[in-house]
Design a protein around this motif. Structure first.
Motif, PDB file in Angstrom:
ATOM      1  N   ILE A 183       0.803  -1.233   0.000  1.00  0.00           N
ATOM      2  CA  ILE A 183       0.000   0.000   0.000  1.00  0.00           C
ATOM      3  C   ILE A 183       0.835   1.281   0.000  1.00  0.00           C
ATOM      4  O   ILE A 183       0.286   2.380   0.044  1.00  0.00           O
ATOM      5  CB  ILE A 183      -1.025   0.028   1.159  1.00  0.00           C
ATOM      6  CG1 ILE A 183      -0.333   0.004   2.517  1.00  0.00           C
ATOM      7  CG2 ILE A 183      -2.010  -1.120   1.026  1.00  0.00           C
ATOM      8  CD1 ILE A 183      -1.281   0.236   3.685  1.00  0.00           C
ATOM      9  N   ASP A 198       0.401   2.936  -4.229  1.00  0.00           N
ATOM     10  CA  ASP A 198      -0.335   1.818  -3.644  1.00  0.00           C
ATOM     11  C   ASP A 198      -0.511   0.818  -4.776  1.00  0.00           C
ATOM     12  O   ASP A 198      -1.381   0.976  -5.628  1.00  0.00           O
ATOM     13  CB  ASP A 198      -1.689   2.286  -3.111  1.00  0.00           C
ATOM     14  CG  ASP A 198      -2.505   1.160  -2.512  1.00  0.00           C
ATOM     15  OD1 ASP A 198      -2.168  -0.027  -2.732  1.00  0.00           O
ATOM     16  OD2 ASP A 198      -3.510   1.458  -1.847  1.00  0.00           O
ATOM     17  N   THR A 222      -1.549  -2.133  -4.700  1.00  0.00           N
ATOM     18  CA  THR A 222      -2.645  -3.082  -4.526  1.00  0.00           C
ATOM     19  C   THR A 222      -3.854  -2.694  -5.374  1.00  0.00           C
ATOM     20  O   THR A 222      -4.807  -3.460  -5.475  1.00  0.00           O
ATOM     21  CB  THR A 222      -3.103  -3.179  -3.057  1.00  0.00           C
ATOM     22  OG1 THR A 222      -3.693  -1.940  -2.651  1.00  0.00           O
ATOM     23  CG2 THR A 222      -1.938  -3.533  -2.150  1.00  0.00           C
TER      24      THR A 222
END
Length: 134
Positions: A48, A63, A65
């Motif tokens: 993140i 980030d 993700t």
């Protein structure tokens, strides 16, 4: 077993242990190991962007993700590999890692019926980043 044979076996196991340690320390072999060694200090363990080095960076690490979410739900494997390798450079402080992956190449289908020679470690690292998607 004679004392000489036992000593020889012990030496072989000791050398094998040293060789294994060198490989683990000097050359990560999985995408997760490469991620931890190369990426987690900035992107964090979960991806993140909260790694220990992130606070001192401008711009802050992405980030990673959310890469699939920002690409209509499809993880952009080829774009991620290009970014990690250094082939594409966006403004920022991310280093180029392509030189670290060695000279071994395997064919990777980068478009329908188009195979590009690619380092296996680069593929494994990008696939690991893909596993971090939310």
């Amino acid at each position: 077993m004679t004392r000489c044979a036992a000593g020889l076996l012990a030496a072989i196991f000791a050398l094998a242990g040293c060789q294994g340690s060198e490989m683990e320390i000097g050359s990560p072999v999985t995408g997760e190991e490469d991620y931890i060694a190369l990426c987690s200090s900035c992107h964090g363990a979960s991806g993140i962007g909260d790694g220990p080095a992130a606070a001192g960076l401008s711009p802050r690490p992405a980030d990673i993700t959310k890469l699939a979410a920002g690409n209509s739900g499809e993880f952009p494997l080829i774009a991620v590999m290009a970014r990690i390798d250094g082939y594409t450079r966006a403004p920022g402080v991310m280093p180029e890692f392509g030189q670290l992956f060695g000279e071994e190449l395997v064919p990777l289908e980068t478009a329908p019926d188009v195979f590009t020679p690619t380092p296996p470690r680069l593929i494994a690292l990008a696939e690991y980043v893909g596993s971090l998607q939310r």
